[in-house]
Design an enzyme around this catalytic site. Sequence first.
Site, PDB file in Angstrom:
ATOM      1  N   THR A 367       0.831  -1.205   0.000  1.00  0.00           N
ATOM      2  CA  THR A 367       0.000   0.000   0.000  1.00  0.00           C
ATOM      3  C   THR A 367       0.870   1.262   0.000  1.00  0.00           C
ATOM      4  O   THR A 367       2.029   1.223   0.395  1.00  0.00           O
ATOM      5  CB  THR A 367      -0.971   0.017   1.220  1.00  0.00           C
ATOM      6  OG1 THR A 367      -1.640  -1.232   1.291  1.00  0.00           O
ATOM      7  CG2 THR A 367      -2.006   1.111   1.128  1.00  0.00           C
ATOM      8  N   ASP A 409      -9.109  -9.011   1.843  1.00  0.00           N
ATOM      9  CA  ASP A 409      -9.708  -8.051   2.779  1.00  0.00           C
ATOM     10  C   ASP A 409     -11.152  -8.410   3.131  1.00  0.00           C
ATOM     11  O   ASP A 409     -11.744  -7.811   4.022  1.00  0.00           O
ATOM     12  CB  ASP A 409      -9.638  -6.619   2.221  1.00  0.00           C
ATOM     13  CG  ASP A 409      -8.264  -5.982   2.477  1.00  0.00           C
ATOM     14  OD1 ASP A 409      -7.509  -6.533   3.290  1.00  0.00           O
ATOM     15  OD2 ASP A 409      -7.966  -4.957   1.873  1.00  0.00           O
ATOM     16  N   SER A 438     -11.957  -2.009   3.847  1.00  0.00           N
ATOM     17  CA  SER A 438     -10.577  -1.508   3.836  1.00  0.00           C
ATOM     18  C   SER A 438     -10.274  -0.804   5.147  1.00  0.00           C
ATOM     19  O   SER A 438     -11.177  -0.551   5.960  1.00  0.00           O
ATOM     20  CB  SER A 438     -10.448  -0.517   2.679  1.00  0.00           C
ATOM     21  OG  SER A 438      -9.188   0.108   2.688  1.00  0.00           O
ATOM     22  N   GLY A 458      -0.303   0.280   5.809  1.00  0.00           N
ATOM     23  CA  GLY A 458      -0.079  -0.470   7.060  1.00  0.00           C
ATOM     24  C   GLY A 458      -1.235  -1.355   7.466  1.00  0.00           C
ATOM     25  O   GLY A 458      -1.330  -1.736   8.626  1.00  0.00           O
ATOM     26  N   GLY A 459      -2.155  -1.668   6.535  1.00  0.00           N
ATOM     27  CA  GLY A 459      -3.261  -2.565   6.863  1.00  0.00           C
ATOM     28  C   GLY A 459      -4.052  -2.012   8.032  1.00  0.00           C
ATOM     29  O   GLY A 459      -4.345  -0.824   8.102  1.00  0.00           O
TER      30      GLY A 459
HETATM   31  N1  GLY Z   1      -5.664  -3.752   1.666  1.00  0.00           N
HETATM   32  C1  GLY Z   1      -5.574  -3.087   2.890  1.00  0.00           C
HETATM   33  C2  GLY Z   1      -6.727  -2.221   3.175  1.00  0.00           C
HETATM   34  O1  GLY Z   1      -7.456  -1.860   2.271  1.00  0.00           O
HETATM   35  O2  GLY Z   1      -6.952  -1.893   4.313  1.00  0.00           O
END
Ligand code: GLY
Length: 555
Positions: A367, A409, A438, A458-459
């Site tokens: 990301t 996700d 997300s 950072g997820g």
């Molecule tokens: N793929 C990570 C997010 O969208 O939170």
Amino acid sequence: MKLRVIGLLLLLFPLLAWATPLKPGHDAVASAQPFATQVGMQVMAEGGNAFDAAVAVSAALSVVEPYSSGIGGGGFWLLHDAATGKGIVVDGREYAPAAATATMYQDKNGNVIPDGSLNGPLSAAIPGEVAALVYINQHYGKLSLAQDLAPAIKLARDGFPLDRRFHEMLASRADKLKQWPAAWKVFYPNGQVPPEGYLLKQPDLANTLELIARHGAAAFYTGALAKQMVDAVRAAGGIWSLDDLHDYQIKLRTPLTGDYRGMKIITVPPPSSGGIVMLEALNILSGYDLAQDSELMQKHLVIEAMRFAFRDRAEYLGDPDFVRMPLQRLLSPYYAAGLRASILPDKATPSNELAPVTPEAPESQHTTSIAVMDGSGNLVGGTFTVNFRFGSGFMPPGTGVILNDEMDDFVSKPGVPNGFGLVGNSANEIAPHKRPLSSMMPTFLYTRRGLAILGTPGGSRIISMVLLGTLNYFNGGDAQSIVSLPRYHMQYLPDVVFYEPGAFTADEITGLGKMGYTLKEIHPYGNMQSITWDYRSGKVSAAADPRDIGTAEVK
Ligand code: GLY
């Protein structure tokens, strides 16, 4: 009489100053890769505005940082249009293919297939980035799409010297990418990890970007390129169809707004969980005067607020076009007051009293985030992704496009954690053309002092990083302090507080331990980009996260 009018004006001045600040008069860009930052500044120097620059930077990142984001992925772009004073979220999040089902990553015994939603074309959702960039260019930009995409095309065609981070990413993902010949050929010349400084050329990606520059989004979502992608995906075990690509639409979302003790927050609504979770946490915290508390108490309260807000993420949040969510309740000050009342001043709340424990979230690099401002005061915060490093790893041959693994996700099975250790339930189960939940949340902050743009990859940790950055700005911070701040994170499950070296003092570690927290020190994480503008001094500051190779420029 005169005096009374002057008195009234003096009284109103702070409000007026807040509502109608002067123009910043500076262009600024912060991004995760130096070439991409340069591209943004160059496009504005050539007459483009912040929206053109955001399109150009996003496209350039798909070339110079394809392990983080790209036109095979998606994301959210938060825009503020200075001319109208209006904000909008361009939701270019991917959606699930029509043939996707709630149990597609489970075996016949109902067990989640390891890696099923993380590797190869079956893990790829339908990309949204191209549609988002074309929309931003057409509706907000001053330059043509071809002008905005030209620097990315040049970087792909002529090549650029591989940086340290790209080299490390290739070294760490070689096993995965070896399975997908087209990606392997592009990124591992002679079957080796190329050294730093290697001139990496991506002619197929250059051709794809050129097609888009010439024919717009239709070149990606219909026609020969779409067929090439669908055929390759299906031949390798995926389920995309031509209709999935043809039917993809961006969504325009009203930004989520919140208030923290007088600071205005503008951020991203579902299908990102980021805005809701952060605003819920801030609502809990707004009932405390944190500045009056010890550092230890502040950290305790922030961690507890994170815990409660992440619990509600797991319980309720998903794609708003598919699920009903109690957003009003989650953002209500009364609800926050109830949660606040259950926080004990000297004790951690055990998460496992609220739901079953799940394993810890693995560290990952993925990301990307950008912050852009132009001299007129147009603002863009963007966070976009292919999900995990190099996404699915799959590249349809001849396209140069790495496809995402955003299907991870979704919830593959209720209660079973995804790649970020996040759990969820039916609100985020897989369904045709549904967007996976997300955490990405580019955010604007407004105070009487000025404004800030911030965002990070950072997820699940995105949310706690933006929360800490927000509190830092509230307490007088600027772009540099926002991105540098040591970080800590709690996401309800696992019931562990992860922290970077330096985030807690030795006394705080002891104090938090006594309250019952399980603490775990981890490597520095995140890659935040920020721009701040101080109204009084006129100073515009831009900063890239010192943990990584990004750069920021102001002119
Ligand atoms: N793929 C990570 C997010 O969208 O939170």
